[in-house]
Design a protein around this motif. Structure first.
Motif, PDB file in Angstrom:
ATOM      1  N   LEU A 165       0.827  -1.200   0.000  1.00 36.78           N
ATOM      2  CA  LEU A 165       0.000   0.000   0.000  1.00 36.78           C
ATOM      3  C   LEU A 165       0.870   1.262   0.000  1.00 36.78           C
ATOM      4  CD1 LEU A 165      -2.770  -1.066   2.568  1.00 36.78           C
ATOM      5  CD2 LEU A 165      -2.859  -1.158   0.081  1.00 36.78           C
ATOM      6  N   ARG A 166       1.964   1.226   0.753  1.00 38.25           N
ATOM      7  CA  ARG A 166       2.856   2.390   0.780  1.00 38.25           C
ATOM      8  C   ARG A 166       3.556   2.605  -0.558  1.00 38.25           C
ATOM      9  NH1 ARG A 166       6.310   2.027   6.441  1.00 38.25           N
ATOM     10  NH2 ARG A 166       4.558   1.636   7.875  1.00 38.25           N
ATOM     11  N   SER A 167       3.779   1.520  -1.278  1.00 38.88           N
ATOM     12  CA  SER A 167       4.510   1.631  -2.542  1.00 38.88           C
ATOM     13  C   SER A 167       3.751   2.431  -3.582  1.00 38.88           C
ATOM     14  CB  SER A 167       4.814   0.233  -3.091  1.00 38.88           C
ATOM     15  OG  SER A 167       3.613  -0.431  -3.466  1.00 38.88           O
ATOM     16  N   GLU A 168       2.448   2.641  -3.367  1.00 38.05           N
ATOM     17  CA  GLU A 168       1.672   3.461  -4.298  1.00 38.05           C
ATOM     18  C   GLU A 168       2.236   4.882  -4.360  1.00 38.05           C
ATOM     19  OE1 GLU A 168      -2.609   1.200  -3.472  1.00 38.05           O
ATOM     20  OE2 GLU A 168      -2.349   3.326  -3.016  1.00 38.05           O
ATOM     21  N   GLN A 169       2.787   5.351  -3.229  1.00 33.80           N
ATOM     22  CA  GLN A 169       3.352   6.702  -3.192  1.00 33.80           C
ATOM     23  C   GLN A 169       4.647   6.804  -3.990  1.00 33.80           C
ATOM     24  OE1 GLN A 169       3.814   7.568   0.955  1.00 33.80           O
ATOM     25  NE2 GLN A 169       1.626   7.377   1.406  1.00 33.80           N
ATOM     26  N   LYS A 170       5.192   5.664  -4.361  1.00 30.66           N
ATOM     27  CA  LYS A 170       6.443   5.651  -5.123  1.00 30.66           C
ATOM     28  C   LYS A 170       6.221   5.285  -6.579  1.00 30.66           C
ATOM     29  CE  LYS A 170       9.186   4.494  -1.044  1.00 30.66           C
ATOM     30  NZ  LYS A 170      10.163   3.546  -0.446  1.00 30.66           N
ATOM     31  N   GLY A 171       4.965   5.280  -6.999  1.00 34.45           N
ATOM     32  CA  GLY A 171       4.685   5.071  -8.413  1.00 34.45           C
ATOM     33  C   GLY A 171       4.098   3.732  -8.785  1.00 34.45           C
ATOM     34  N   MET A 172       3.998   2.787  -7.844  1.00 33.15           N
ATOM     35  CA  MET A 172       3.396   1.495  -8.181  1.00 33.15           C
ATOM     36  C   MET A 172       1.890   1.653  -8.379  1.00 33.15           C
ATOM     37  SD  MET A 172       5.419  -1.388  -5.929  1.00 33.15           S
ATOM     38  CE  MET A 172       4.603  -2.682  -6.870  1.00 33.15           C
ATOM     39  N   SER A 173       1.316   0.736  -9.123  1.00 30.01           N
ATOM     40  CA  SER A 173      -0.117   0.803  -9.412  1.00 30.01           C
ATOM     41  C   SER A 173      -0.929   0.683  -8.123  1.00 30.01           C
ATOM     42  CB  SER A 173      -0.516  -0.324 -10.373  1.00 30.01           C
ATOM     43  OG  SER A 173      -0.190  -1.591  -9.812  1.00 30.01           O
ATOM     44  N   PRO A 174      -2.061   1.366  -8.040  1.00 32.69           N
ATOM     45  CA  PRO A 174      -2.865   1.340  -6.805  1.00 32.69           C
ATOM     46  C   PRO A 174      -3.441  -0.044  -6.523  1.00 32.69           C
ATOM     47  CG  PRO A 174      -3.499   3.165  -8.242  1.00 32.69           C
ATOM     48  CD  PRO A 174      -2.602   2.280  -9.045  1.00 32.69           C
ATOM     49  N   VAL A 175      -3.616  -0.340  -5.251  1.00 28.91           N
ATOM     50  CA  VAL A 175      -4.325  -1.548  -4.819  1.00 28.91           C
ATOM     51  C   VAL A 175      -5.768  -1.130  -4.554  1.00 28.91           C
ATOM     52  CG1 VAL A 175      -4.492  -3.347  -3.072  1.00 28.91           C
ATOM     53  CG2 VAL A 175      -2.245  -2.547  -3.813  1.00 28.91           C
ATOM     54  N   TYR A 176      -6.657  -1.530  -5.442  1.00 27.80           N
ATOM     55  CA  TYR A 176      -8.051  -1.117  -5.310  1.00 27.80           C
ATOM     56  C   TYR A 176      -8.814  -2.002  -4.330  1.00 27.80           C
ATOM     57  CZ  TYR A 176      -7.108   1.710  -9.427  1.00 27.80           C
ATOM     58  OH  TYR A 176      -6.572   2.630 -10.296  1.00 27.80           O
ATOM     59  N   ASP A 177      -8.365  -3.219  -4.117  1.00 31.51           N
ATOM     60  CA  ASP A 177      -9.051  -4.151  -3.225  1.00 31.51           C
ATOM     61  C   ASP A 177      -8.027  -4.733  -2.247  1.00 31.51           C
ATOM     62  OD1 ASP A 177     -10.503  -6.131  -1.952  1.00 31.51           O
ATOM     63  OD2 ASP A 177     -11.566  -6.763  -3.750  1.00 31.51           O
TER      64      ASP A 177
END
Length: 427
Positions: free
Chosen positions: A329-341
């Motif tokens: 979940l934190r990796s979303e802030q570094k450009g990884m695709s969002p976890v929607y579920d």
């Protein structure tokens, strides 16, 4: 027609012709052993979903309460004050508001009714609830989104004062545990047509089948329950008039559980017995493990579901799985695709752990940061403890010196010789 039929209304003549045609058709259908036939005479009135009438879990009073709430909503266009318990009791011809309370609890547990929000004034004073009435039970994922307290409500319902509420709530939770144990993604969206076909089969078939929130095993248990009359129980629900209800429109292509209270017009505590069957033991979810650290992004409902997922994996891997989820979940802030579920991703991690394929990756940094935070917290606590101990020692020294000084003044006023300090005292 006879001579005496001249004064009849045209509608009656048409009805007589329809009856005669029905009789002839029934006589011609010799292959049907049961020749009973029915005609409906009159105007068509308010319609209700067939599912709510045929629901095998709801009892008659539950269905009546649902219908009365719908009628109340229809009269004002779908957004109206939620009817009071007294109003519902009067319209359903039920003598006890506790029975209404129980029915509302059953509707919320089975997801025919959703408690979406609790309204409060700026001062914090409670004003009422916001409910949503549905034309079919909501999928679990939708209920979790709309009802932030649903999982907690299910757990609380296990100790409800009415046995029927306890039984139905346990059935919902057992179904969740069974699906998780069987590797089913419990938050995955099923096609609404498929869900309705399953429901119709569960109603029409003799053998128990899955019905919305209830697995086939749970449906078997609910059908085999023998309910016996018991002692009266008290209504634990407040009766609130200033609440609101919304009616969700039927959805074909885009699918999406206040307080509780039997089918009886008087509320009685019931004792239930079930037939014992040999089933695979499933570990029940807990009310939350205080030793586990959850990602901050998870809601209360998601944490409750996470507990049930984590109960399927070894205890020593549970925190590592939560760390991996948090790291992703934190990796979303570094450009990884969002976890929607989040729950689907947690389900994937738990399956990997059960297969022996789980290898911590993004969770390693989360674990290390948590360990460092814990070390820093312990250092801070140690510093606070040392500071308090030092302050206490200084206060004791000041008190001792002040006492000695006061004692010397008393001796001097009494013309007594000054007290000679010993080596220990002077040290």
């Amino acid at each position: 027609m006879g001579e005496g039929s001249r004064g009849l209304r045209p509608e009656t003549h048409a009805l007589d012709a329809l009856i005669q045609a029905t009789i002839e058709r029934a006589q011609q259908d010799s292959g049907n052993a049961n020749a009973d036939t029915m005609l409906f005479v009159g105007n068509w009135h308010q319609s209700f979903p067939a599912l709510v009438v045929q629901d095998p879990v709801l009892e008659p009073v539950d269905k009546l309460v649902w219908m009365v709430i719908l009628l109340q909503a229809r009269e004002t266009g779908g957004n109206t004050a939620f009817p009071s318990y007294e109003y519902l009791a009067r319209k359903t011809n039920v003598s006890s508001t506790s029975t209404i309370s129980r029915a509302i609890a059953i509707l919320r547990v089975t997801r025919w009714l959703t408690l979406c929000a609790r309204l409060r004034e700026a001062s914090g004073r409670f004003r009422g609830n916001v409910y949503t009435l549905h034309d079919e039970p909501l999928p679990l994922a939708d209920a979790l989104h709309l009802d932030p307290d649903y999982m907690n409500f299910l757990r609380q319902s296990l100790t409800h004062h009415h046995a029927r509420v306890c039984l139905v709530a346990k059935g919902v939770l057992d179904t969740i545990d069974e699906d998780i144990h069987d590797g089913i993604d419990i938050c995955a969206q099923a096609h609404p047509i498929e869900r309705r076909m399953q429901a119709v089969e569960a109603i029409q078939q003799g053998s128990p089948r899955r019905y919305f929130a209830f697995s086939a095993k749970v449906m078997t248990r609910l059908r085999n329950v023998v309910v016996e009359d018991g002692a009266d129980h008290r209504d634990q629900n407040s009766k609130l008039d200033k609440t609101h209800v919304q009616v969700s429109a039927p959805q074909i292509l885009d699918p999406q559980n206040s307080k509780p209270g039997s089918c009886s017009s008087s509320y009685i505590n019931k004792t239930t017995t079930t037939k014992t069957t040999k089933e695979k033991k499933i570990i029940m979810g807990t009310d939350g493990n205080p030793s586990l650290i959850y990602p901050k992004r998870l809601s209360e409902n998601q944490r409750a579901l996470a507990d049930r997922y984590l109960n399927t994996v070894p205890a020593d891997e549970r925190q590592s799985i939560l760390d991996e989820l948090d790291g992703r979940l934190r990796s979303e802030q570094k450009g990884m695709s969002p976890v929607y579920d989040e729950m689907r991703f947690l389900h994937f991690l738990c399956r990997a752990a059960n297969k022996g394929e789980f290898v911590p990756n993004l969770g390693i940094k989360v674990r290390d940061e948590r360990i460092e935070r814990e070390k820093a917290r312990l250092r801070y606590l140690k510093q606070q403890e040392d500071s308090l101990a030092e302050a206490k020692r200084r206060e004791e020294n000041r008190s001792h010196e002040s006492g000695q000084q006061r004692l010397a003044e008393i001796r001097k006023s009494l013309h007594m010789p000054a007290r000679v300090q010993s080596d220990d005292e002077s040290g």
